[in-house]
Design a protein around this motif. Structure first.
Motif, PDB file in Angstrom:
ATOM      1  N   MET A   1       0.732  -1.234   0.001  1.00 42.00           N
ATOM      2  CA  MET A   1      -0.162   0.030   0.014  1.00 42.00           C
ATOM      3  C   MET A   1       0.792   1.332   0.105  1.00 42.00           C
ATOM      4  O   MET A   1       1.623   1.319   0.922  1.00 42.00           O
ATOM      5  CB  MET A   1      -0.838  -0.122   0.961  1.00 42.00           C
ATOM      6  N   THR A  24      -3.254   9.442  -7.004  1.00 36.40           N
ATOM      7  CA  THR A  24      -3.852   8.007  -7.012  1.00 36.40           C
ATOM      8  C   THR A  24      -3.799   7.350  -8.501  1.00 36.40           C
ATOM      9  O   THR A  24      -3.652   6.307  -8.446  1.00 36.40           O
ATOM     10  CB  THR A  24      -5.277   8.353  -6.459  1.00 36.40           C
ATOM     11  N   GLU A  25      -4.356   8.042  -9.466  1.00 39.19           N
ATOM     12  CA  GLU A  25      -4.476   7.710 -10.737  1.00 39.19           C
ATOM     13  C   GLU A  25      -3.088   7.455 -11.438  1.00 39.19           C
ATOM     14  O   GLU A  25      -2.983   6.191 -11.869  1.00 39.19           O
ATOM     15  CB  GLU A  25      -4.997   8.897 -11.495  1.00 39.19           C
ATOM     16  N   VAL A  28      -2.203   3.849  -9.756  1.00 45.57           N
ATOM     17  CA  VAL A  28      -2.969   2.762 -10.160  1.00 45.57           C
ATOM     18  C   VAL A  28      -2.650   2.528 -11.491  1.00 45.57           C
ATOM     19  O   VAL A  28      -2.331   1.223 -11.888  1.00 45.57           O
ATOM     20  CB  VAL A  28      -4.478   3.294 -10.178  1.00 45.57           C
ATOM     21  N   GLU A  29      -2.312   3.146 -12.530  1.00 48.10           N
ATOM     22  CA  GLU A  29      -1.715   3.280 -13.751  1.00 48.10           C
ATOM     23  C   GLU A  29      -0.495   2.424 -13.913  1.00 48.10           C
ATOM     24  O   GLU A  29      -0.028   1.640 -14.366  1.00 48.10           O
ATOM     25  CB  GLU A  29      -1.736   4.340 -14.424  1.00 48.10           C
ATOM     26  N   ASP A  32      -0.421  -0.770 -11.243  1.00 46.74           N
ATOM     27  CA  ASP A  32      -1.583  -1.724 -11.517  1.00 46.74           C
ATOM     28  C   ASP A  32      -2.204  -2.015  -9.815  1.00 46.74           C
ATOM     29  O   ASP A  32      -2.344  -3.317  -9.570  1.00 46.74           O
ATOM     30  CB  ASP A  32      -1.044  -2.851 -12.050  1.00 46.74           C
ATOM     31  N   LEU A  33      -2.577  -0.990  -9.432  1.00 44.55           N
ATOM     32  CA  LEU A  33      -3.122  -1.021  -7.738  1.00 44.55           C
ATOM     33  C   LEU A  33      -4.800  -0.630  -7.864  1.00 44.55           C
ATOM     34  O   LEU A  33      -5.088   0.158  -8.911  1.00 44.55           O
ATOM     35  CB  LEU A  33      -2.277  -0.203  -6.715  1.00 44.55           C
ATOM     36  N   LYS A  34      -5.130  -0.924  -6.935  1.00 43.48           N
ATOM     37  CA  LYS A  34      -6.706  -0.415  -6.667  1.00 43.48           C
ATOM     38  C   LYS A  34      -6.518   0.743  -6.117  1.00 43.48           C
ATOM     39  O   LYS A  34      -5.720   1.075  -5.159  1.00 43.48           O
ATOM     40  CB  LYS A  34      -7.352  -1.569  -5.758  1.00 43.48           C
ATOM     41  N   PRO A  35      -7.306   1.711  -6.388  1.00 40.27           N
ATOM     42  CA  PRO A  35      -7.322   3.229  -6.144  1.00 40.27           C
ATOM     43  C   PRO A  35      -7.437   3.045  -4.307  1.00 40.27           C
ATOM     44  O   PRO A  35      -6.701   4.226  -3.697  1.00 40.27           O
ATOM     45  CB  PRO A  35      -8.456   3.828  -6.486  1.00 40.27           C
ATOM     46  N   GLU A  36      -8.068   2.233  -3.717  1.00 43.15           N
ATOM     47  CA  GLU A  36      -8.286   2.174  -2.343  1.00 43.15           C
ATOM     48  C   GLU A  36      -7.205   1.994  -1.737  1.00 43.15           C
ATOM     49  O   GLU A  36      -6.839   2.220  -0.457  1.00 43.15           O
ATOM     50  CB  GLU A  36      -9.344   0.965  -1.999  1.00 43.15           C
ATOM     51  N   SER A  37      -5.988   1.590  -2.260  1.00 42.03           N
ATOM     52  CA  SER A  37      -4.726   0.944  -1.706  1.00 42.03           C
ATOM     53  C   SER A  37      -3.870   2.429  -1.483  1.00 42.03           C
ATOM     54  O   SER A  37      -2.740   2.109  -0.785  1.00 42.03           O
ATOM     55  CB  SER A  37      -4.022  -0.017  -2.356  1.00 42.03           C
TER      56      SER A  37
END
Length: 63
Positions: A1, A24-25, A28-29, A32-37
């Motif tokens: 995280m 955050t974006e 994620v890009e 390759d994570l989930k935004p919530e992390s």
């Protein structure tokens, strides 16, 4: 995280929302994570909390 800490002078809440969204974006890009992390912390410093060249920020003349 991932935890991202941003140190800056105080900014408008709308600006911080947009920056948090974009940071955050990017995670994620690229990762390759989930935004919530992704967590973003804003550490805002006023003129009494920093100095440059030995002069406190609150004592510096505006440029």
């Amino acid at each position: 995280m991932p935890i991202v800490t941003i140190q800056q002078f105080p900014r408008d809440l709308a600006q911080k929302r947009e920056l948090a969204r974009r940071v955050t974006e990017a995670f994620v890009e690229v990762y390759d994570l989930k935004p919530e992390s992704v967590q973003v912390f804003f550490n805002e410093i006023d003129g009494e909390g920093w100095a440059k060249g030995g002069v406190m920020g609150c004592d510096r003349s505006p440029t």
